[in-house]
Design an enzyme around this catalytic site. Sequence first.
Site, short mmCIF file in Angstrom:
data_model
loop_
_atom_site.label_atom_id
_atom_site.label_comp_id
_atom_site.label_asym_id
_atom_site.label_seq_id
_atom_site.Cartn_x
_atom_site.Cartn_y
_atom_site.Cartn_z
N CYS A 92 -11.27 2.96 -0.74
CA CYS A 92 -9.84 3.77 -0.38
C CYS A 92 -9.81 2.53 0.78
CB CYS A 92 -10.50 5.38 0.45
SG CYS A 92 -8.06 5.83 0.85
N GLU A 131 -7.17 8.56 9.86
CA GLU A 131 -5.63 9.35 10.08
C GLU A 131 -5.32 9.62 11.63
OE1 GLU A 131 -2.23 9.46 7.20
OE2 GLU A 131 -2.65 7.68 6.16
N CYS A 156 -3.91 -0.92 -1.69
CA CYS A 156 -3.90 0.67 -2.39
C CYS A 156 -4.49 0.40 -3.27
CB CYS A 156 -2.49 1.23 -2.70
SG CYS A 156 -3.09 2.55 -2.32
N HIS A 211 -8.50 3.55 3.88
CA HIS A 211 -9.17 4.41 5.10
C HIS A 211 -10.55 4.05 4.57
CE1 HIS A 211 -5.04 5.62 4.65
NE2 HIS A 211 -4.51 6.39 5.74
N ASP A 254 0.54 -1.49 0.18
CA ASP A 254 -0.07 0.11 -0.04
C ASP A 254 1.00 1.55 -0.17
OD1 ASP A 254 -2.12 1.55 0.32
OD2 ASP A 254 -1.68 2.05 2.96
N SER A 255 0.04 2.24 -0.46
CA SER A 255 1.11 3.96 -0.18
C SER A 255 1.83 4.17 1.37
CB SER A 255 -0.06 4.82 -0.79
OG SER A 255 -1.32 4.55 -0.02
#
Length: 270
Positions: free
Chosen positions: A189, A157, A77, A191, A14-15
């Site tokens: 996404c 985050e 990702c 997240h 993932d990024s």
Amino acid sequence: MENIGRQRPIGVFDSGIGGLTNVRALMERLPMENIIYFGDTARVPYGTKSKATIENFSMQIVDFLLEHDVKAMVIACNTIAAVAGQKIRQKTGNMPVLDVISAGAKAALATTRNNKIGIIATNTTVNSNAYARAIHRDNPDTLVRTQAAPLLVPLVEEGWLEHEVTRLTVCEYLKPLLADGIDTLVLGCTHFPLLKPLIGREAHNVALVDSAITTAEETARVLAQEGLLNTDNNNPDYRFYVSDIPLKFRTIGEHFLGRTMEQIEMVSLG
Ligand code: DGL
């Protein structure tokens, strides 16, 4: 020999650390698999970067995982899957490469009843049109509405999973999708699965597709099909590699992973 092949790890990347939601789903679905994770925490976010840059970074990650002798890769990702998936597959040849977009698109089509699907994702994923293409490949008549939701990434985050600011942001992003009558929403996404309870309340008649879970399902299916399932490993090895260890890394990471992280190592790529 065959057994050794099955013992090789699955490479997940993932990024940043959002892809740990995928590792969590894989640990639950495939508890005997060894896993190597790479998160490009020094260069995150990818969701605002160009295709050329994302392809370049992704190739470096793929090289790193190949050096670790992975038996399969999971592109956790959405942004990487959207713009670099093809290039990655060209490089890895016959190795199974799973990704969140293919799995999410399939799951959305299996879920929708009215054939109207919404997608929320980063700007780059939305601009690539990758979800719509994947869905229309299987059913060209489906209405696909995409909405870039970049502000949700830093809010997650920050750990603001139930914060009023996050709720208002979610409402704003969902407005046009709900107005179009979607009955299925893809959390496109890494997240966004952490916002499932909140999004579920704000879009209560809409089915949520969590691409982490569907990708883990697809990984299990493909590994079984290729004879690569690890069926003899009661003590799986989990290794986490990142390109930077920022402040709060462990706390946020463990939020995504749902358990403590041992064996975190820093490596620089490129
Ligand atoms: N991992 C990215 C994704 O799933 C989100 C974070 C980023 O922009 O790099 O699209």
